[in-house]
Design a protein around this motif. Structure first.
Motif, PDB file in Angstrom:
ATOM      1  N   TRP A   1      -5.205   6.051 -14.285  1.00 52.14           N
ATOM      2  CA  TRP A   1      -6.066   4.871 -14.369  1.00 52.14           C
ATOM      3  C   TRP A   1      -5.370   3.608 -13.869  1.00 52.14           C
ATOM      4  O   TRP A   1      -6.034   2.660 -13.431  1.00 52.14           O
ATOM      5  CB  TRP A   1      -6.509   4.670 -15.819  1.00 52.14           C
ATOM      6  N   ILE A   2      -4.056   3.580 -13.925  1.00 53.41           N
ATOM      7  CA  ILE A   2      -3.309   2.422 -13.414  1.00 53.41           C
ATOM      8  C   ILE A   2      -3.086   2.540 -11.911  1.00 53.41           C
ATOM      9  O   ILE A   2      -3.311   1.593 -11.149  1.00 53.41           O
ATOM     10  CB  ILE A   2      -1.962   2.284 -14.151  1.00 53.41           C
ATOM     11  N   CYS A   3      -2.653   3.716 -11.478  1.00 53.42           N
ATOM     12  CA  CYS A   3      -2.283   3.893 -10.076  1.00 53.42           C
ATOM     13  C   CYS A   3      -3.499   3.818  -9.152  1.00 53.42           C
ATOM     14  O   CYS A   3      -3.426   3.223  -8.070  1.00 53.42           O
ATOM     15  CB  CYS A   3      -1.561   5.227  -9.895  1.00 53.42           C
ATOM     16  N   GLY A   4      -4.623   4.396  -9.559  1.00 54.20           N
ATOM     17  CA  GLY A   4      -5.806   4.422  -8.698  1.00 54.20           C
ATOM     18  C   GLY A   4      -6.310   3.038  -8.313  1.00 54.20           C
ATOM     19  O   GLY A   4      -6.456   2.724  -7.118  1.00 54.20           O
ATOM     20  N   PRO A   5      -6.594   2.163  -9.283  1.00 52.59           N
ATOM     21  CA  PRO A   5      -7.056   0.815  -8.916  1.00 52.59           C
ATOM     22  C   PRO A   5      -6.029   0.026  -8.108  1.00 52.59           C
ATOM     23  O   PRO A   5      -6.415  -0.738  -7.212  1.00 52.59           O
ATOM     24  CB  PRO A   5      -7.307   0.161 -10.283  1.00 52.59           C
ATOM     25  N   LEU A   6      -4.742   0.192  -8.412  1.00 53.77           N
ATOM     26  CA  LEU A   6      -3.721  -0.512  -7.629  1.00 53.77           C
ATOM     27  C   LEU A   6      -3.756  -0.063  -6.164  1.00 53.77           C
ATOM     28  O   LEU A   6      -3.607  -0.887  -5.247  1.00 53.77           O
ATOM     29  CB  LEU A   6      -2.331  -0.256  -8.212  1.00 53.77           C
ATOM     30  N   LEU A   7      -3.969   1.220  -5.937  1.00 52.94           N
ATOM     31  CA  LEU A   7      -4.026   1.731  -4.574  1.00 52.94           C
ATOM     32  C   LEU A   7      -5.248   1.187  -3.833  1.00 52.94           C
ATOM     33  O   LEU A   7      -5.164   0.811  -2.661  1.00 52.94           O
ATOM     34  CB  LEU A   7      -4.052   3.257  -4.602  1.00 52.94           C
ATOM     35  N   ILE A   8      -6.378   1.130  -4.502  1.00 47.65           N
ATOM     36  CA  ILE A   8      -7.584   0.567  -3.874  1.00 47.65           C
ATOM     37  C   ILE A   8      -7.373  -0.900  -3.540  1.00 47.65           C
ATOM     38  O   ILE A   8      -7.716  -1.365  -2.441  1.00 47.65           O
ATOM     39  CB  ILE A   8      -8.796   0.746  -4.806  1.00 47.65           C
TER      40      ILE A   8
ATOM     41  N   THR B   1       0.832  -1.207   0.000  1.00 50.78           N
ATOM     42  CA  THR B   1       0.000   0.000   0.000  1.00 50.78           C
ATOM     43  C   THR B   1       0.863   1.251   0.000  1.00 50.78           C
ATOM     44  O   THR B   1       0.577   2.229  -0.702  1.00 50.78           O
ATOM     45  CB  THR B   1      -0.916   0.004   1.237  1.00 50.78           C
ATOM     46  N   ARG B   2       1.928   1.226   0.798  1.00 45.96           N
ATOM     47  CA  ARG B   2       2.799   2.402   0.882  1.00 45.96           C
ATOM     48  C   ARG B   2       3.519   2.644  -0.447  1.00 45.96           C
ATOM     49  O   ARG B   2       3.723   3.795  -0.843  1.00 45.96           O
ATOM     50  CB  ARG B   2       3.797   2.211   2.026  1.00 45.96           C
ATOM     51  N   VAL B   3       3.933   1.565  -1.127  1.00 46.06           N
ATOM     52  CA  VAL B   3       4.626   1.724  -2.410  1.00 46.06           C
ATOM     53  C   VAL B   3       3.716   2.415  -3.423  1.00 46.06           C
ATOM     54  O   VAL B   3       4.099   3.403  -4.070  1.00 46.06           O
ATOM     55  CB  VAL B   3       5.098   0.352  -2.940  1.00 46.06           C
ATOM     56  N   VAL B   4       2.486   1.915  -3.568  1.00 42.37           N
ATOM     57  CA  VAL B   4       1.570   2.507  -4.545  1.00 42.37           C
ATOM     58  C   VAL B   4       1.152   3.904  -4.095  1.00 42.37           C
ATOM     59  O   VAL B   4       1.033   4.828  -4.916  1.00 42.37           O
ATOM     60  CB  VAL B   4       0.341   1.604  -4.735  1.00 42.37           C
ATOM     61  N   GLY B   5       0.929   4.077  -2.783  1.00 41.74           N
ATOM     62  CA  GLY B   5       0.538   5.390  -2.283  1.00 41.74           C
ATOM     63  C   GLY B   5       1.613   6.443  -2.509  1.00 41.74           C
ATOM     64  O   GLY B   5       1.312   7.588  -2.881  1.00 41.74           O
ATOM     65  N   ASN B   6       2.871   6.079  -2.320  1.00 40.28           N
ATOM     66  CA  ASN B   6       3.954   7.029  -2.561  1.00 40.28           C
ATOM     67  C   ASN B   6       4.094   7.341  -4.051  1.00 40.28           C
ATOM     68  O   ASN B   6       4.430   8.471  -4.430  1.00 40.28           O
ATOM     69  CB  ASN B   6       5.267   6.476  -2.009  1.00 40.28           C
ATOM     70  N   ALA B   7       3.845   6.342  -4.887  1.00 42.64           N
ATOM     71  CA  ALA B   7       3.843   6.612  -6.328  1.00 42.64           C
ATOM     72  C   ALA B   7       2.722   7.590  -6.684  1.00 42.64           C
ATOM     73  O   ALA B   7       2.906   8.498  -7.510  1.00 42.64           O
ATOM     74  CB  ALA B   7       3.678   5.307  -7.103  1.00 42.64           C
ATOM     75  N   PHE B   8       1.568   7.437  -6.038  1.00 36.34           N
ATOM     76  CA  PHE B   8       0.437   8.348  -6.262  1.00 36.34           C
ATOM     77  C   PHE B   8       0.812   9.786  -5.900  1.00 36.34           C
ATOM     78  O   PHE B   8       0.429  10.741  -6.591  1.00 36.34           O
ATOM     79  CB  PHE B   8      -0.755   7.868  -5.433  1.00 36.34           C
ATOM     80  N   ILE B   9       1.585   9.939  -4.837  1.00 33.90           N
ATOM     81  CA  ILE B   9       1.975  11.272  -4.403  1.00 33.90           C
ATOM     82  C   ILE B   9       3.018  11.891  -5.339  1.00 33.90           C
ATOM     83  O   ILE B   9       2.988  13.092  -5.632  1.00 33.90           O
ATOM     84  CB  ILE B   9       2.535  11.221  -2.959  1.00 33.90           C
TER      85      ILE B   9
END
Length: 258
Positions: free
Chosen positions: A209-216, A61-69
């Motif tokens: 569109w890629i990052c959002g579903p991965l984070l969920i 979760t932290r990996v994808v969340g940090n990518a989102f930021i």
């Protein structure tokens, strides 16, 4: 006098060898009792295997969340062109998102109250949806959605850090925090290149569109694992209260019979 002295010596010796009776437990049925309910911040101790599974989900979760930021800074030129704004305007919009981080202490109070699973579940869903919807709006909507998603992501981080502080003692806590902090490097090594490939093939919106579903997906998985851990603690606490009530009832019946 001699008889009185003998009785005193005998009583003193009995007091030395006789165990002190244990105190009667507080009545758990008493609504004023602090033990009547599981304290929200009492997170219990998870089994080592369970802790490792939860920690792995936290890391994902932290990996994808940090990518989102961070990915909007990497692909800022493409995103600014897609939103039809200047690059300087995009950096201002992203700065507004960072301003929302002032609300993090309020999320910390929710974590202190024991709402860790809710923070992770809701935070991942809100941040993921904000990421998916942001490119479909104008500059103002983009700023508001990204600010909301950024605050939700901070809520996830606060909940994870709170759980770690309860589950790992001082001898290992720094190492575990270090593992989670490696997520910044992993975000750029693993996730950002994938987003770059998506932008190259499907346009600038693909990163969102890629990052959002991965984070969920990652966040709800972590929240589910943590929720099962909390449910087990509640069952154990309920069983302990049932035993306490039975012992208290037995003590009251014994006192009444005497």
């Amino acid at each position: 006098m001699q008889a009185s002295a003998d009785r005193f010596v005998t009583a003193s010796r009995l007091a030395e060898v006789s165990p002190t009776p244990p105190p009667i437990a507080e009545n758990p049925a008493d609504p004023r009792s602090d033990t009547d309910q599981l304290q929200p911040a009492d997170l219990g101790s998870a089994h080592p295997h369970e802790r490792h599974r939860i920690l792995a989900a936290f890391l994902a979760t932290r990996v994808v969340g940090n990518a989102f930021i961070r990915f909007p800074y990497v692909f800022s030129t493409a995103i600014a062109a897609g939103l039809d704004i200047r690059l300087a305007a995009l950096t201002t919009l992203l700065g507004i998102r960072e301003l929302f981080g002032i609300g993090t202490p309020l999320l910390g109070r929710l974590a202190d109250a024991g709402h860790l699973t809710r923070l992770i579940w809701i935070g991942s869903i809100v941040a993921g949806l904000a990421c998916i919807l942001a490119p479909e709006t104008g500059p103002v909507g983009f700023a508001l959605l990204f600010a909301t998603g950024g605050l939700a992501k901070l809520g996830i981080d606060v909940a994870q850090n709170s759980w770690i502080s309860h589950q790992f003692d001082g001898a290992r806590r720094g190492q575990v925090v270090g593992v989670l902090e490696s997520s910044w490097a992993l975000a750029f090594i693993v996730v950002v290149p994938i987003l770059g490939v998506g932008i190259q093939h499907w346009g600038w919106r693909a990163a969102f569109w890629i990052c959002g579903p991965l984070l969920i997906l990652a966040g709800t998985t972590a929240g589910g694992l943590l929720g099962r851990h909390e449910d087990r603690l509640l069952l154990q606490e309920s069983a302990a209260h049932a035993v306490q009530r039975s012992e208290q009832r037995a003590l009251e019946e014994a006192s009444a019979a005497a």
